[in-house]
Design a protein around this motif. Sequence first.
Motif, PDB file in Angstrom:
ATOM      1  N   ASN A   1       0.829  -1.198   0.000  1.00 19.02           N
ATOM      2  CA  ASN A   1       0.000   0.000   0.000  1.00 19.02           C
ATOM      3  C   ASN A   1       0.866   1.252   0.000  1.00 19.02           C
ATOM      4  N   PRO A   2       0.424   2.295  -0.713  1.00 18.86           N
ATOM      5  CA  PRO A   2       1.177   3.558  -0.703  1.00 18.86           C
ATOM      6  C   PRO A   2       1.046   4.254   0.645  1.00 18.86           C
ATOM      7  N   ARG A   3       1.933   5.178   0.896  1.00 18.91           N
ATOM      8  CA  ARG A   3       1.854   5.983   2.115  1.00 18.91           C
ATOM      9  C   ARG A   3       0.811   7.070   1.943  1.00 18.91           C
TER      10      ARG A   3
ATOM     11  N   HIS B   1      13.867   3.864  -1.979  1.00 13.91           N
ATOM     12  CA  HIS B   1      13.582   3.926  -3.417  1.00 13.91           C
ATOM     13  C   HIS B   1      12.285   3.187  -3.746  1.00 13.91           C
ATOM     14  N   PHE B   2      12.112   1.991  -3.202  1.00 11.12           N
ATOM     15  CA  PHE B   2      10.914   1.214  -3.528  1.00 11.12           C
ATOM     16  C   PHE B   2       9.662   1.786  -2.869  1.00 11.12           C
ATOM     17  N   LEU B   3       9.801   2.383  -1.690  1.00 10.78           N
ATOM     18  CA  LEU B   3       8.660   3.064  -1.071  1.00 10.78           C
ATOM     19  C   LEU B   3       8.249   4.265  -1.926  1.00 10.78           C
ATOM     20  N   ASP B   4       9.241   5.011  -2.411  1.00  5.49           N
ATOM     21  CA  ASP B   4       8.950   6.128  -3.308  1.00  5.49           C
ATOM     22  C   ASP B   4       8.294   5.634  -4.593  1.00  5.49           C
ATOM     23  N   LEU B   5       8.783   4.511  -5.109  1.00  8.22           N
ATOM     24  CA  LEU B   5       8.256   3.974  -6.365  1.00  8.22           C
ATOM     25  C   LEU B   5       6.796   3.556  -6.218  1.00  8.22           C
TER      26      LEU B   5
END
Length: 308
Positions: free
Chosen positions: A40-42, A199-203
Amino acid sequence: MFDHRAADGYSANMFISSWADIARAETPSMLPSFQRSILNPRCPTTYTSSIDDVFALFEPPTKPDLDQNNNDGDNALINRVYYIEGEQLNKIQLLASENGSRRSKLESFTSFLWKIVALSMDDGGDRNKLCNVALAVDGRSRLSEGDGEEKEKLMASHFGNVLSMPSGSKISQDLKEMSLSNIATEVHEFLQTATTKDHFLDLIDWVEERRSKPLVAIAFASKETSVMISSGTRFHIMDKMDFGWGKVVFGSCHVPSGREDCYVMTLPSPTNNNDWIVYMHLPMKHMTYIESHASQMFKPLTSDYLKI
């Protein structure tokens, strides 16, 4: 076949391995997880501009221009499978590490292939054109960093697409003149941008805001020469897979002839733990150049090598 909008090579390997287990009436060694919530996105979404260096919005290609230089079919993409001996891998790793920083075998191989494609372009008169190379990076282990064993297991069994595709872009003439260690530094630097949890959280957040739009790796957003390299050396394609009539002797990926992107995948050797099998989907002109100038590295896969 599988579609990267739904799954990646890691997931495909999980599916085929489970298929083999079920064929022998055994419980799959890893049950897939379809728990989308772990990605899930932030809220609110947030990301740095560095993502724009990795992915872009996909624009359908216009009608292709007629290639006046393709009368002999040199630009036609073909499939080949080679093996690389461990000794050769060690040699290019030493050359790629001459700057004092030890490079991985994958970084070293990527550097070698990037340069050999650039040399092929230069040989064909394309010395001032861009040559791009991209690497597929799996985010499963990165996204579970510091979140405990349960999250680690969930990510390891996640069925879907958890890839980033960082890339580098250089003029072929520049690559021709660079040492392998300098090219390896370029590879290491662009690869490092996509090897962190952040990086992957941003992606995830970046993709979430563009879910209704098709996306593409930046290396393939233009008509420049671009090669995608993916590592499958940890996939259980040959060493453990058994559909009930004995272990698989050889397994590889395959890109359909209609696909116009250049793709290379490294795989474990079924006969020597130090060797690699390399599948390549490249234009005939590059393949011919590789076979003429790097035959000591890329050796055609034969039944004798497979011992069958």
